[in-house]
Write a protein that holds these residues in place. Structure first.
Motif, PDB file in Angstrom:
ATOM      1  N   GLU A   1      13.504   0.502   2.664  1.00  0.00           N
ATOM      2  CA  GLU A   1      13.016  -0.678   3.368  1.00  0.00           C
ATOM      3  C   GLU A   1      12.348  -1.659   2.394  1.00  0.00           C
ATOM      4  O   GLU A   1      12.422  -2.878   2.579  1.00  0.00           O
ATOM      5  CB  GLU A   1      12.038  -0.268   4.459  1.00  0.00           C
ATOM      6  N   TYR A   2      11.714  -1.123   1.390  1.00  0.00           N
ATOM      7  CA  TYR A   2      11.078  -1.966   0.369  1.00  0.00           C
ATOM      8  C   TYR A   2      12.131  -2.828  -0.329  1.00  0.00           C
ATOM      9  O   TYR A   2      11.972  -4.037  -0.481  1.00  0.00           O
ATOM     10  CB  TYR A   2      10.362  -1.059  -0.625  1.00  0.00           C
ATOM     11  N   VAL A   3      13.214  -2.204  -0.734  1.00  0.00           N
ATOM     12  CA  VAL A   3      14.291  -2.925  -1.406  1.00  0.00           C
ATOM     13  C   VAL A   3      14.922  -3.957  -0.476  1.00  0.00           C
ATOM     14  O   VAL A   3      15.181  -5.103  -0.865  1.00  0.00           O
ATOM     15  CB  VAL A   3      15.364  -1.937  -1.906  1.00  0.00           C
ATOM     16  N   GLN A   4      15.163  -3.561   0.746  1.00  0.00           N
ATOM     17  CA  GLN A   4      15.907  -4.421   1.662  1.00  0.00           C
ATOM     18  C   GLN A   4      15.101  -5.601   2.193  1.00  0.00           C
ATOM     19  O   GLN A   4      15.668  -6.651   2.480  1.00  0.00           O
ATOM     20  CB  GLN A   4      16.429  -3.590   2.844  1.00  0.00           C
ATOM     21  N   GLY A   5      13.793  -5.451   2.324  1.00  0.00           N
ATOM     22  CA  GLY A   5      13.052  -6.478   3.035  1.00  0.00           C
ATOM     23  C   GLY A   5      11.862  -7.101   2.346  1.00  0.00           C
ATOM     24  O   GLY A   5      11.234  -7.993   2.907  1.00  0.00           O
ATOM     25  N   TRP A   6      11.531  -6.650   1.137  1.00  0.00           N
ATOM     26  CA  TRP A   6      10.309  -7.154   0.510  1.00  0.00           C
ATOM     27  C   TRP A   6      10.621  -8.239  -0.505  1.00  0.00           C
ATOM     28  O   TRP A   6      11.652  -8.218  -1.174  1.00  0.00           O
ATOM     29  CB  TRP A   6       9.541  -6.015  -0.161  1.00  0.00           C
ATOM     30  N   LYS A   7       9.716  -9.184  -0.640  1.00  0.00           N
ATOM     31  CA  LYS A   7       9.862 -10.295  -1.584  1.00  0.00           C
ATOM     32  C   LYS A   7       8.625 -10.345  -2.474  1.00  0.00           C
ATOM     33  O   LYS A   7       7.560  -9.869  -2.082  1.00  0.00           O
ATOM     34  CB  LYS A   7      10.010 -11.624  -0.826  1.00  0.00           C
ATOM     35  N   SER A   8       8.771 -10.885  -3.689  1.00  0.00           N
ATOM     36  CA  SER A   8       9.950 -11.448  -4.306  1.00  0.00           C
ATOM     37  C   SER A   8      10.756 -10.365  -5.025  1.00  0.00           C
ATOM     38  O   SER A   8      10.238  -9.288  -5.308  1.00  0.00           O
ATOM     39  CB  SER A   8       9.536 -12.522  -5.322  1.00  0.00           C
ATOM     40  N   ALA A   9      12.024 -10.722  -5.355  1.00  0.00           N
ATOM     41  CA  ALA A   9      12.895  -9.763  -6.022  1.00  0.00           C
ATOM     42  C   ALA A   9      12.289  -9.272  -7.331  1.00  0.00           C
ATOM     43  O   ALA A   9      12.342  -8.078  -7.646  1.00  0.00           O
ATOM     44  CB  ALA A   9      14.261 -10.401  -6.268  1.00  0.00           C
ATOM     45  N   GLN A  10      11.702 -10.175  -8.099  1.00  0.00           N
ATOM     46  CA  GLN A  10      11.142  -9.781  -9.392  1.00  0.00           C
ATOM     47  C   GLN A  10       9.986  -8.795  -9.228  1.00  0.00           C
ATOM     48  O   GLN A  10       9.895  -7.810  -9.975  1.00  0.00           O
ATOM     49  CB  GLN A  10      10.676 -11.000 -10.181  1.00  0.00           C
ATOM     50  N   SER A  11       9.112  -9.032  -8.255  1.00  0.00           N
ATOM     51  CA  SER A  11       7.985  -8.117  -8.061  1.00  0.00           C
ATOM     52  C   SER A  11       8.476  -6.735  -7.635  1.00  0.00           C
ATOM     53  O   SER A  11       7.945  -5.712  -8.075  1.00  0.00           O
ATOM     54  CB  SER A  11       7.009  -8.685  -7.024  1.00  0.00           C
TER      55      SER A  11
ATOM     56  N   ALA B   1       0.809  -1.216   0.000  1.00  0.00           N
ATOM     57  CA  ALA B   1       0.000   0.000   0.000  1.00  0.00           C
ATOM     58  C   ALA B   1       0.843   1.267   0.000  1.00  0.00           C
ATOM     59  O   ALA B   1       0.456   2.286  -0.583  1.00  0.00           O
ATOM     60  CB  ALA B   1      -0.931  -0.011   1.218  1.00  0.00           C
ATOM     61  N   SER B   2       2.004   1.222   0.642  1.00  0.00           N
ATOM     62  CA  SER B   2       2.832   2.429   0.740  1.00  0.00           C
ATOM     63  C   SER B   2       3.319   2.915  -0.618  1.00  0.00           C
ATOM     64  O   SER B   2       3.620   4.107  -0.779  1.00  0.00           O
ATOM     65  CB  SER B   2       4.026   2.183   1.662  1.00  0.00           C
ATOM     66  N   VAL B   3       3.419   2.026  -1.598  1.00  0.00           N
ATOM     67  CA  VAL B   3       3.821   2.454  -2.934  1.00  0.00           C
ATOM     68  C   VAL B   3       2.830   3.483  -3.475  1.00  0.00           C
ATOM     69  O   VAL B   3       3.216   4.457  -4.135  1.00  0.00           O
ATOM     70  CB  VAL B   3       3.921   1.244  -3.892  1.00  0.00           C
ATOM     71  N   LEU B   4       1.562   3.297  -3.181  1.00  0.00           N
ATOM     72  CA  LEU B   4       0.540   4.246  -3.633  1.00  0.00           C
ATOM     73  C   LEU B   4       0.750   5.612  -2.976  1.00  0.00           C
ATOM     74  O   LEU B   4       0.535   6.654  -3.610  1.00  0.00           O
ATOM     75  CB  LEU B   4      -0.851   3.712  -3.320  1.00  0.00           C
ATOM     76  N   LEU B   5       1.186   5.617  -1.714  1.00  0.00           N
ATOM     77  CA  LEU B   5       1.464   6.887  -1.045  1.00  0.00           C
ATOM     78  C   LEU B   5       2.643   7.597  -1.709  1.00  0.00           C
ATOM     79  O   LEU B   5       2.597   8.815  -1.919  1.00  0.00           O
ATOM     80  CB  LEU B   5       1.761   6.661   0.432  1.00  0.00           C
ATOM     81  N   TRP B   6       3.699   6.863  -2.044  1.00  0.00           N
ATOM     82  CA  TRP B   6       4.848   7.494  -2.714  1.00  0.00           C
ATOM     83  C   TRP B   6       4.410   8.135  -4.021  1.00  0.00           C
ATOM     84  O   TRP B   6       4.901   9.208  -4.377  1.00  0.00           O
ATOM     85  CB  TRP B   6       5.946   6.466  -2.979  1.00  0.00           C
ATOM     86  N   MET B   7       3.471   7.499  -4.693  1.00  0.00           N
ATOM     87  CA  MET B   7       2.947   8.078  -5.927  1.00  0.00           C
ATOM     88  C   MET B   7       2.155   9.350  -5.632  1.00  0.00           C
ATOM     89  O   MET B   7       2.299  10.375  -6.316  1.00  0.00           O
ATOM     90  CB  MET B   7       2.077   7.056  -6.647  1.00  0.00           C
ATOM     91  N   LEU B   8       1.320   9.306  -4.607  1.00  0.00           N
ATOM     92  CA  LEU B   8       0.512  10.480  -4.261  1.00  0.00           C
ATOM     93  C   LEU B   8       1.380  11.662  -3.845  1.00  0.00           C
ATOM     94  O   LEU B   8       0.989  12.822  -4.039  1.00  0.00           O
ATOM     95  CB  LEU B   8      -0.444  10.132  -3.113  1.00  0.00           C
TER      96      LEU B   8
END
Length: 255
Positions: A180-190, A40-47
């Motif tokens: 934090e998204y880069v460091q801790g989120w999966k999967s790498a491709q997504s 959900a936070s990706v949508l905030l970065w866009m806003l």
């Protein structure tokens, strides 16, 4: 996206050796598909770009809650621009009929918490923080507020740091930022699919991701064609994070 983090001549050499086409922008009609299932936070970065065209993409996202749609219809800026921002849609939402703070104080169930949090406007956050400092809001109200994508980080910290809160935030896709998204989120491709859209959809926040990735990619992959070949093989099925992928490919190529 990762090839763009190494020197241009190295990237061209890798593309030539592996037969990779030059990077091309994601077509407009595929952007919503790339954003399907994003945290959900990706949508905030866009806003936070305060760009009406980007806001329109966010407005149509199926996971966006009605409270944020109401703010977009009002023309509310999320990134500090002077409002109201242009809004091309015809959607209009009824204004909450009860006092926001009173509504939060009366919360006793999760459903009531979600409903009360849905009445909160961006302009209400300072008053909510003050009310909570004066007398802690009910737990269900706090939980519902903390998963609003626009809840200020300072208020989340004020609500507490219990592990259950951290777990709920992660389940709701709330992340401090692209780092934090880069460091801790999966999967790498997504993650890489989303970051590929970063310069276009959230350029103000994109440096937070590249500052983490660039040194690692140059160190582990660089101009090493074998490492890039391993990455191309592993990426579609790799279940770990992007840093784990990069380090794994570097280690295999250098073994």
């Amino acid at each position: 996206m990762l090839l763009g983090l190494v020197a241009a001549e190295d990237a061209e050499r890798v593309r030539a050796r592996l037969g990779l086409a030059a990077a091309t922008p994601v077509p407009d009609h595929l952007v919503p598909r790339r954003l399907s299932g994003v945290p959900a936070s990706v949508l905030l970065w866009m806003l936070q770009e305060d760009d009406p065209a980007i806001n329109e993409i966010v407005f149509k996202h199926p996971s966006l809650d009605e409270a944020i749609r109401r703010e977009l219809a009002r023309g509310t800026p999320f990134g500090g621009a002077a409002g109201p921002l242009p809004f091309r849609g015809t959607d209009r939402f009824p204004e909450p009929e009860t006092d926001v703070i009173d509504g939060l104080r009366w919360v006793r169930t999760k459903h009531e918490g979600d409903r009360a949090a849905g009445a909160v406007a961006v302009a209400d956050w300072p008053e909510i923080a003050e009310a909570d400092r004066a007398q802690a809001l009910p737990g269900y109200a706090r939980w519902a507020l903390t998963v609003r994508i626009d809840c200020p980080n300072e208020l989340r910290a004020q609500f507490g740091s219990h592990p259950k809160f951290a777990h709920r935030l992660r389940e709701a896709g709330i992340i401090d930022g692209p780092r934090e998204y880069v460091q801790g989120w999966k999967s790498a491709q997504s993650v890489l699919h989303v970051l590929e859209l970063g310069p276009r959809l959230f350029p103000k926040r994109m440096a937070e991701a590249t500052d983490v990735l660039a040194p690692m990619v140059r160190r582990e992959l660089g101009a090493n064609v074998e490492a890039w070949a391993v990455l191309a093989q592993l990426l579609p099925t790799f279940s770990g994070t992007v840093p784990e992928l990069v380090r794994t490919c570097g280690a295999i190529a250098n073994a």
